[in-house]
Motif scaffolding. Structure first.
Motif, PDB file in Angstrom:
ATOM      1  N   PRO A  75       0.808  -1.226   0.000  1.00 36.19           N
ATOM      2  CA  PRO A  75       0.000   0.000   0.000  1.00 36.19           C
ATOM      3  C   PRO A  75       0.837   1.270   0.000  1.00 36.19           C
ATOM      4  O   PRO A  75       0.402   2.306  -0.513  1.00 36.19           O
ATOM      5  N   LEU A  76       2.039   1.193   0.532  1.00 37.39           N
ATOM      6  CA  LEU A  76       2.913   2.367   0.532  1.00 37.39           C
ATOM      7  C   LEU A  76       3.453   2.639  -0.871  1.00 37.39           C
ATOM      8  O   LEU A  76       3.629   3.803  -1.261  1.00 37.39           O
ATOM      9  N   TRP A  77       3.702   1.572  -1.639  1.00 40.38           N
ATOM     10  CA  TRP A  77       4.078   1.774  -3.045  1.00 40.38           C
ATOM     11  C   TRP A  77       2.944   2.476  -3.798  1.00 40.38           C
ATOM     12  O   TRP A  77       3.182   3.395  -4.603  1.00 40.38           O
ATOM     13  N   PRO A  91       4.315   7.071 -12.447  1.00 43.33           N
ATOM     14  CA  PRO A  91       4.356   6.147 -11.300  1.00 43.33           C
ATOM     15  C   PRO A  91       5.721   5.490 -11.160  1.00 43.33           C
ATOM     16  O   PRO A  91       6.450   5.332 -12.146  1.00 43.33           O
ATOM     17  N   VAL A  92       6.044   5.114  -9.927  1.00 39.75           N
ATOM     18  CA  VAL A  92       7.300   4.386  -9.684  1.00 39.75           C
ATOM     19  C   VAL A  92       7.046   2.896  -9.491  1.00 39.75           C
ATOM     20  O   VAL A  92       7.957   2.088  -9.652  1.00 39.75           O
ATOM     21  N   PHE A  93       5.818   2.524  -9.149  1.00 36.88           N
ATOM     22  CA  PHE A  93       5.478   1.120  -8.978  1.00 36.88           C
ATOM     23  C   PHE A  93       4.523   0.697 -10.077  1.00 36.88           C
ATOM     24  O   PHE A  93       3.511   1.356 -10.329  1.00 36.88           O
ATOM     25  N   PHE A 382      11.653  -2.792  -0.442  1.00 36.28           N
ATOM     26  CA  PHE A 382      11.178  -2.361   0.871  1.00 36.28           C
ATOM     27  C   PHE A 382      11.512  -0.899   1.172  1.00 36.28           C
ATOM     28  O   PHE A 382      11.381  -0.467   2.322  1.00 36.28           O
ATOM     29  N   ILE A 383      11.905  -0.121   0.170  1.00 36.55           N
ATOM     30  CA  ILE A 383      12.261   1.272   0.446  1.00 36.55           C
ATOM     31  C   ILE A 383      11.120   2.061   1.102  1.00 36.55           C
ATOM     32  O   ILE A 383      11.382   2.948   1.923  1.00 36.55           O
TER      33      ILE A 383
END
Length: 453
Positions: A75-77, A91-93, A382-383
């Motif tokens: 959810p953080l991504w 977007p990055v994800f 996991f960043i």
């Protein structure tokens, strides 16, 4: 009368995945003043985290700790993407899914364990299985060549995908800036020289940068990735290993298939072969990597392996035996690549832990010094959340994560590869040496017109 509680100053050495995530997590609490030092501007070009893409997966066999950590990160991504959308940024994800193909009609033990763990944790909704060759080709025609050559069973984890890791680093860096984290970068002023221990060799009071300046702090966090064992004595818990990656630039039908929205990240019987790859990105670059024991580059002074990167060795490529492995595997998995030049290659440097687990703890030889390393090739995903758990370590909070990542006493004879590495034997050649196959290849050897390897 109000009183102001002095802030604790924390210096973080390293502006990659672990360092930036930790800086952001610490900055969310008012009691910390956070400084980050790095030898190069962020994103640091030769950090493992600075890349066109990394896998974002929750498939960890029976090691459910990292599976849960990933489901915490998902959810953080998505939140990252929302933040970037609000700024008019891409977007990055990319939730393309991760397709794990296996061979000869049966899953590997790693894949069997992954399916079991994911379902037992209540995430079975994320799994779509393909139990016949026809079902794979119908959904993913770009893998017909692989299916025809025996990669005939698999499953898609629909929650996973890939991240634009360089841009994810930039995004976290900007989040840190907005929170007041201070950065010092560049050769000399931002480059770590040594720990500052004025009272004794054990009590750390800050760092000394390469320009000779002393920077005081209450605590120092070393988040130096593959450079860690070369910066402080890590008791052989971690080793810098280079892992080969290559890029292709397909055209026509192949580009359309691998750039389509439904093209997943793929793993080609990964726990047995070590090979994985990505959809072609917006620039048409299609990356393929191998996850194995890797290569070493020992420095002369103490034989500790340290990264050798294209920052200091601009013409470096990959070892000859690595190139042979790519061409041999891909000739059977993606036969179309046999006609393609390799347009780029490099070694991506892991901080490989003896047991494949992160090493995040106070260093036993010092006071006030924390190390966050041992990414073992699976840290970038996991960043968004790893920093919260590193903050727990700094604050002395015991959790399942901090206990797993605590400093441990292990011998190099106990080294084992994680469940997704190809092979069981830890054999690591020394790059650019006279060992068989260890010379770095010339650029023309990366061309399809040079198949005689």
């Amino acid at each position: 009368m109000s009183t102001t509680i002095p802030k604790q100053k924390i210096i973080i050495v390293g502006g990659g995945c672990f360092g930036l995530s930790s800086a952001y997590a610490l900055s969310l609490k008012p009691e910390y003043e956070v400084w980050v030092y790095d030898r190069l501007p962020i994103p640091v070009p030769d950090a493992a985290s600075t890349d066109v893409n990394k896998i974002v997966r929750a498939d960890y066999g029976d090691d459910t700790l990292y599976m849960h950590l990933m489901f915490e990160a998902f959810p953080l991504w998505h939140q990252f993407n929302k933040e970037r959308e609000a700024l008019g940024q891409s977007p990055v994800f990319h939730q393309s899914g991760v397709l794990l193909l296996s061979s000869n009609g049966s899953y590997s033990p790693f894949e069997q364990a992954s399916l079991k763990s994911i379902r037992e944790a209540g995430h079975g909704y994320a799994i779509e299985e393909f139990l016949t060759p026809e079902s794979i080709v119908s959904r993913f025609p770009q893998f017909k060549g692989a299916v025809d050559r025996g990669y005939d069973i698999g499953y898609l984890n629909k929650e996973g995908g890939w991240c634009n890791s360089r841009e994810a680093v930039v995004h976290m860096y900007n989040k840190c800036i907005s929170q007041g984290v201070r950065f010092v970068t560049g050769s000399g002023q931002g480059e770590f020289g040594s720990l500052f221990c004025p009272e004794s060799s054990r009590i750390v009071r800050g760092i000394v940068t390469k320009d000779g300046q002393v920077h005081l702090a209450d605590r120092v966090l070393l988040a130096t990735g593959a450079w860690s064992a070369g910066v402080v004595d890590m008791k052989k818990l971690v080793t810098a290993t280079g892992q080969a990656v290559v890029h292709f630039e397909p055209k026509g039908t192949m580009l359309n298939q691998f750039q389509s929205a439904d093209c997943p990240v793929w793993c080609g019987d990964l726990s047995r072969t070590g090979f994985y790859g990505f959809p072609a990105n917006a620039e048409g670059k299609m990356k393929v990597g191998i996850h194995n024991a890797g290569y070493l580059w020992p420095r002369e002074s103490d034989q500790v392996s340290v990264p050798r990167t294209q920052v200091t060795h601009t013409d470096d490529t990959i070892p000859l035996n690595g190139l042979r492995q790519f061409r041999q595997f891909l000739g059977g998995f993606l036969p179309e690549t046999s006609a393609l030049d390799i347009t780029y290659s490099r070694l991506c440097w892991y901080s490989d832990a003896i047991d494949g687990q992160f090493v995040i703890d106070y260093h036993p030889d010092y006071e006030n010094l924390i190390v966050a390393t041992g990414d073992s090739g699976h840290g970038m995903k996991f960043i968004p959340n790893i920093g919260m758990h590193i903050r727990d370590v700094i604050e002395g909070r015991a959790t399942d994560y901090t206990r797993r990542w605590a400093w441990r006493q292990l011998e190099t004879s106990e080294t084992k590869l994680d469940g997704l590495r190809s092979g069981n034997e830890v054999k690591r050649g020394i790059i650019a040496s006279e060992q068989e196959g260890m010379r770095l290849v010339e650029l023309d050897e990366l061309k399809a017109s040079r198949p005689q390897l």
